[in-house]
Write a protein that holds these residues in place. Structure first.
Motif, short mmCIF file in Angstrom:
data_model
loop_
_atom_site.label_atom_id
_atom_site.label_comp_id
_atom_site.label_asym_id
_atom_site.label_seq_id
_atom_site.Cartn_x
_atom_site.Cartn_y
_atom_site.Cartn_z
N TYR A 59 0.83 -1.21 0.00
CA TYR A 59 0.00 0.00 0.00
C TYR A 59 0.87 1.26 0.00
O TYR A 59 0.65 2.18 -0.78
CB TYR A 59 -0.93 -0.01 1.22
CG TYR A 59 -1.66 1.28 1.43
CD1 TYR A 59 -2.76 1.61 0.66
CD2 TYR A 59 -1.22 2.19 2.39
CE1 TYR A 59 -3.43 2.82 0.84
CE2 TYR A 59 -1.88 3.39 2.59
CZ TYR A 59 -2.98 3.69 1.82
OH TYR A 59 -3.63 4.89 2.00
N ARG A 60 1.89 1.29 0.87
CA ARG A 60 2.76 2.46 0.96
C ARG A 60 3.56 2.66 -0.33
O ARG A 60 3.75 3.79 -0.78
CB ARG A 60 3.71 2.34 2.14
CG ARG A 60 3.03 2.52 3.47
CD ARG A 60 4.03 2.45 4.59
NE ARG A 60 3.38 2.61 5.88
CZ ARG A 60 4.03 2.57 7.03
NH1 ARG A 60 5.33 2.36 7.05
NH2 ARG A 60 3.37 2.72 8.16
N ARG A 61 4.03 1.56 -0.91
CA ARG A 61 4.81 1.67 -2.15
C ARG A 61 3.94 2.20 -3.28
O ARG A 61 4.36 3.08 -4.03
CB ARG A 61 5.39 0.32 -2.52
CG ARG A 61 6.32 0.36 -3.71
CD ARG A 61 6.93 -0.97 -4.01
NE ARG A 61 6.18 -2.04 -3.38
CZ ARG A 61 6.63 -3.25 -3.16
NH1 ARG A 61 7.86 -3.55 -3.51
NH2 ARG A 61 5.90 -4.17 -2.61
N ASN A 62 2.72 1.69 -3.40
CA ASN A 62 1.81 2.16 -4.45
C ASN A 62 1.42 3.62 -4.23
O ASN A 62 1.31 4.39 -5.18
CB ASN A 62 0.56 1.29 -4.53
CG ASN A 62 0.85 -0.05 -5.16
OD1 ASN A 62 1.86 -0.22 -5.84
ND2 ASN A 62 -0.03 -1.01 -4.93
N LYS A 63 1.22 4.00 -2.99
CA LYS A 63 0.88 5.39 -2.66
C LYS A 63 2.03 6.32 -3.05
O LYS A 63 1.81 7.38 -3.64
CB LYS A 63 0.58 5.49 -1.17
CG LYS A 63 0.08 6.83 -0.72
CD LYS A 63 -0.26 6.80 0.76
CE LYS A 63 -0.64 8.16 1.29
NZ LYS A 63 -0.90 8.14 2.72
N ALA A 64 3.25 5.90 -2.76
CA ALA A 64 4.43 6.70 -3.12
C ALA A 64 4.58 6.78 -4.63
O ALA A 64 4.93 7.84 -5.18
CB ALA A 64 5.68 6.11 -2.48
N ARG A 65 4.32 5.68 -5.33
CA ARG A 65 4.39 5.67 -6.80
C ARG A 65 3.39 6.64 -7.41
O ARG A 65 3.72 7.38 -8.34
CB ARG A 65 4.10 4.25 -7.30
CG ARG A 65 5.23 3.66 -8.06
CD ARG A 65 4.85 2.32 -8.63
NE ARG A 65 5.82 1.38 -8.10
CZ ARG A 65 5.60 0.12 -7.90
NH1 ARG A 65 4.44 -0.40 -8.13
NH2 ARG A 65 6.55 -0.65 -7.45
N LYS A 66 2.17 6.62 -6.89
CA LYS A 66 1.14 7.52 -7.40
C LYS A 66 1.50 8.98 -7.13
O LYS A 66 1.29 9.84 -7.98
CB LYS A 66 -0.22 7.19 -6.78
CG LYS A 66 -0.84 5.93 -7.32
CD LYS A 66 -2.17 5.65 -6.66
CE LYS A 66 -2.74 4.33 -7.14
NZ LYS A 66 -4.00 4.00 -6.47
N ALA A 67 2.04 9.25 -5.96
CA ALA A 67 2.45 10.62 -5.64
C ALA A 67 3.58 11.07 -6.57
O ALA A 67 3.58 12.22 -7.04
CB ALA A 67 2.90 10.70 -4.17
N MET A 68 4.52 10.19 -6.85
CA MET A 68 5.62 10.53 -7.76
C MET A 68 5.10 10.77 -9.17
O MET A 68 5.51 11.73 -9.84
CB MET A 68 6.66 9.40 -7.77
CG MET A 68 7.81 9.66 -8.71
SD MET A 68 8.79 11.10 -8.27
CE MET A 68 9.77 10.42 -6.97
N ALA A 69 4.17 9.94 -9.62
CA ALA A 69 3.59 10.13 -10.96
C ALA A 69 2.84 11.46 -11.03
O ALA A 69 2.91 12.17 -12.04
CB ALA A 69 2.66 8.97 -11.28
N ARG A 70 2.13 11.81 -9.96
CA ARG A 70 1.42 13.09 -9.91
C ARG A 70 2.39 14.26 -9.98
O ARG A 70 2.17 15.23 -10.71
CB ARG A 70 0.58 13.16 -8.62
CG ARG A 70 -0.88 13.34 -8.91
CD ARG A 70 -1.70 13.45 -7.62
NE ARG A 70 -2.25 12.12 -7.33
CZ ARG A 70 -2.04 11.44 -6.22
NH1 ARG A 70 -1.33 11.94 -5.24
NH2 ARG A 70 -2.57 10.26 -6.04
#
Length: 77
Positions: A59-70
């Motif tokens: 969950y944390r890794r996916n959240k960080a990935r989405k934030a980076m993509a944003r």
């Protein structure tokens, strides 16, 4: 050289597994053959803890990935 941050989830995973194995060995020492059901429950709790930690990590890794993509998308605009 960058200093790596303390990984709380990794420490929690290691501690929970170590505690579980210590408990399993202690149960065998104290109860003998009567320890089997308790050891099974302990092993089950260890598996549940490991799965929970893996899900939180994912969950944390996916959240960080989405934030980076944003952030990258915002920088391109």
């Amino acid at each position: 050289m960058a200093r790596q941050a303390f990984d709380t989830l990794r420490a929690l995973a290691i501690a929970s597994q170590a505690l579980g194995f210590i408990l399993i060995i202690t149960l065998e020492t104290v109860l003998g053959d009567a320890a089997r059901p308790w050891q099974g429950w302990t092993l089950g709790a260890m598996v549940v803890a490991a799965l929970w930690i893996a899900l939180v990590r994912l969950y944390r890794r996916n959240k960080a990935r989405k934030a980076m993509a944003r952030r990258l998308a915002d920088d391109e605009e």
